[in-house]
Write a protein that holds these residues in place. Structure first.
Motif, short mmCIF file in Angstrom:
data_model
loop_
_atom_site.label_atom_id
_atom_site.label_comp_id
_atom_site.label_asym_id
_atom_site.label_seq_id
_atom_site.Cartn_x
_atom_site.Cartn_y
_atom_site.Cartn_z
N ILE A 149 0.67 -1.20 -0.04
CA ILE A 149 0.01 0.03 0.09
C ILE A 149 0.92 1.38 0.07
O ILE A 149 0.59 1.97 -0.65
N ALA A 150 1.87 1.27 0.84
CA ALA A 150 2.60 2.14 0.87
C ALA A 150 3.64 2.83 -0.19
O ALA A 150 3.61 3.75 -1.06
N ARG A 151 4.34 1.64 -0.73
CA ARG A 151 5.09 1.60 -2.06
C ARG A 151 4.02 1.77 -3.23
O ARG A 151 4.56 2.56 -4.09
N GLY A 152 3.17 1.24 -3.17
CA GLY A 152 2.13 1.45 -4.38
C GLY A 152 1.83 2.93 -4.47
O GLY A 152 1.65 3.50 -5.50
N SER A 201 -6.73 -3.75 -11.96
CA SER A 201 -5.52 -3.93 -12.87
C SER A 201 -4.12 -3.11 -12.64
O SER A 201 -3.11 -3.54 -12.54
N ALA A 202 -4.52 -1.92 -11.86
CA ALA A 202 -3.41 -1.03 -11.15
C ALA A 202 -2.69 -1.87 -10.43
O ALA A 202 -1.68 -1.93 -10.11
N LEU A 203 -3.46 -2.59 -9.31
CA LEU A 203 -2.73 -3.55 -8.32
C LEU A 203 -2.02 -4.32 -8.87
O LEU A 203 -0.73 -4.70 -8.37
N GLU A 204 -2.30 -5.14 -10.03
CA GLU A 204 -1.49 -6.09 -10.40
C GLU A 204 -0.16 -5.43 -11.13
O GLU A 204 1.02 -5.92 -11.00
N GLU A 205 -0.48 -4.26 -11.82
CA GLU A 205 0.84 -3.54 -12.27
C GLU A 205 1.70 -3.13 -11.24
O GLU A 205 2.89 -3.21 -11.38
N LEU A 206 1.03 -2.60 -10.12
CA LEU A 206 2.13 -2.09 -9.11
C LEU A 206 2.77 -3.37 -8.38
O LEU A 206 4.04 -3.19 -8.07
N LEU A 207 2.00 -4.41 -8.41
CA LEU A 207 2.74 -5.52 -7.84
C LEU A 207 3.91 -6.11 -8.91
O LEU A 207 5.04 -6.60 -8.50
N ARG A 208 3.68 -6.02 -10.12
CA ARG A 208 4.54 -6.25 -11.05
C ARG A 208 5.82 -5.29 -11.13
O ARG A 208 7.05 -5.81 -11.15
N PHE A 209 5.41 -4.17 -11.29
CA PHE A 209 6.40 -3.06 -11.29
C PHE A 209 7.48 -2.88 -10.27
O PHE A 209 8.83 -2.75 -10.41
N ASN A 210 6.78 -3.09 -9.16
CA ASN A 210 7.70 -2.77 -7.76
C ASN A 210 7.21 -3.55 -6.63
O ASN A 210 7.01 -2.82 -5.77
N GLY A 211 6.84 -4.84 -6.61
CA GLY A 211 6.13 -5.66 -5.60
C GLY A 211 6.96 -5.30 -4.36
O GLY A 211 8.21 -5.43 -4.21
N PRO A 212 6.39 -5.69 -3.46
CA PRO A 212 7.18 -5.72 -1.92
C PRO A 212 8.24 -6.85 -1.68
O PRO A 212 9.10 -6.45 -0.87
N LEU A 242 3.24 5.77 -3.55
CA LEU A 242 4.57 6.26 -3.92
C LEU A 242 4.56 6.30 -5.20
O LEU A 242 5.11 7.19 -5.85
N MET A 243 4.41 4.87 -5.79
CA MET A 243 4.74 4.92 -7.46
C MET A 243 3.81 5.71 -8.09
O MET A 243 4.06 6.16 -9.09
N LEU A 244 2.57 5.46 -7.73
CA LEU A 244 1.62 6.48 -8.22
C LEU A 244 1.72 7.81 -8.21
O LEU A 244 1.62 8.79 -9.20
N LEU A 245 2.48 8.30 -7.10
CA LEU A 245 2.66 9.72 -6.89
C LEU A 245 4.06 10.10 -7.55
O LEU A 245 3.98 11.17 -8.34
N ASP A 246 4.76 8.99 -7.99
CA ASP A 246 5.73 9.39 -8.82
C ASP A 246 5.42 9.37 -10.41
O ASP A 246 6.05 9.74 -11.25
N HIS A 247 4.08 8.92 -10.65
CA HIS A 247 3.66 9.00 -11.83
C HIS A 247 2.16 9.30 -11.93
O HIS A 247 1.32 8.88 -12.14
N PRO A 248 2.23 10.96 -11.91
CA PRO A 248 1.12 11.46 -11.66
C PRO A 248 0.13 11.20 -12.94
O PRO A 248 -1.24 11.22 -12.54
N GLU A 249 0.62 11.12 -13.87
CA GLU A 249 -0.53 10.64 -15.09
C GLU A 249 -1.13 9.48 -14.86
O GLU A 249 -2.38 9.33 -15.11
N GLN A 250 -0.60 8.65 -14.20
CA GLN A 250 -1.54 7.17 -13.74
C GLN A 250 -2.22 7.43 -12.64
O GLN A 250 -3.25 7.02 -12.52
N TRP A 251 -1.64 8.16 -11.77
CA TRP A 251 -2.66 8.51 -10.48
C TRP A 251 -3.94 9.25 -10.97
O TRP A 251 -5.13 8.88 -10.64
N GLU A 252 -3.96 10.12 -12.04
CA GLU A 252 -5.03 10.75 -12.38
C GLU A 252 -6.02 9.84 -13.19
O GLU A 252 -7.08 9.98 -13.17
N LYS A 253 -5.33 8.98 -14.11
CA LYS A 253 -6.18 8.09 -14.67
C LYS A 253 -6.96 7.23 -13.85
O LYS A 253 -8.02 7.09 -14.03
N LEU A 254 -6.41 6.73 -12.72
CA LEU A 254 -6.89 5.93 -11.66
C LEU A 254 -7.93 6.49 -11.10
O LEU A 254 -8.96 5.94 -10.86
#
Ligand code: HEM
Length: 203
Positions: A50-53, A76-87, A55-67
């Motif tokens: 939750i915390a890292r996810g 699908s965002a959750l699966e991508e956050l797990l893939r991109f930089n899971g715990p 942060l990743m969304l805040l690092d990618h504001p366009e993805q945050w806005e889209k979500l």
């Protein structure tokens, strides 16, 4: 455990103890190990997600806005956050059961292999533009929860927790932002996981 032995109740620890006593299936050491695993493997990983996810969304504001604009994208965002930089950085160690060649390396029976999940999750043969965070990506599979017989027992629970957390966060705190400079966000690194020490935000 001693307390639950004396006063069994309708809870998981009592049930694990009952299994042990009926069929002699879980030894004392296994019981401690299982309870520790459930508490720490279950809690730390999900709070990291939750915390890292976030942060990743805040690092990618366009993805945050889209979500934020379409909460049906949360799964699908959750699966991508797990893939991109899971715990979890690595899965549990595997042991070669016979002499074998793996990816050009000779392994002898008994050798240990540490599967590096993060590397597999950025495999360009599996994912197009693996270094890009894309919450609309269609993912058939990733290895954030490991693989095979020891695949994460809590994956379905972690997914539900993550979906509830991100949907609630986006709904209730749409203006969430870091309240410290990005470079001062502190990390806790261990061999098997990477977590944030804290994530100071304003909203
Ligand atoms: C985002 C959250 C989580 C992640 C990324 C995660 C990741 C992992 C990984 C990578 C493994 C090792 C898999 C392997 O070696 O192939 C694992 C195992 C395990 N996880 Fe999780 N986990 C998470 C949440 C949870 C939760 C919520 C629970 C329990 C409530 C849990 C319980 C376990 C248990 C019991 C194992 C050992 C399974 C076995 O060895 O058979 N995990 N997890």
């Amino acid at each position: 455990m001693a307390d639950k032995r004396k006063h069994p109740a309708d809870d998981l620890i009592s049930q694990l103890i009952a299994i042990e006593e009926e069929g002699d299936r879980l030894s004392e050491a296994e019981l401690i190990s299982m309870i520790t695993l459930l508490i720490f493997a279950g809690h730390e990983t999900t709070s990291n997600l939750i915390a890292r996810g976030t942060l990743m969304l805040l690092d990618h504001p366009e993805q945050w806005e889209k979500l934020k604009a379409d909460l049906s994208l949360v799964p699908s965002a959750l699966e991508e956050l797990l893939r991109f930089n899971g715990p979890a950085t690595i899965a549990g160690p595997r042991f070669a059961i016979k002499d074998i060649e793996l990816a050009g390396q000779q392994l002898k029976k008994g050798d240990i292999v540490f599967p590096v999940l993060k590397s597999a999750n950025r495999d360009e043969r599996q994912f197009t533009e693996p270094e890009k965070l894309d919450i609309t990506r269609k993912i058939n599979r990733h290895l954030a929860f490991g693989h095979g017989i020891h695949m994460c027992l809590g994956a379905p629970l972690a997914r539900v927790e993550g979906e509830v957390a991100f949907a609630t966060l986006l709904r209730r705190m749409p203006n969430l932002r870091l309240s410290v400079p990005r470079e001062s966000v502190a990390w806790n690194f261990t061999l098997s996981s990477q977590g944030l020490a804290d994530l100071p935000v304003a909203f």
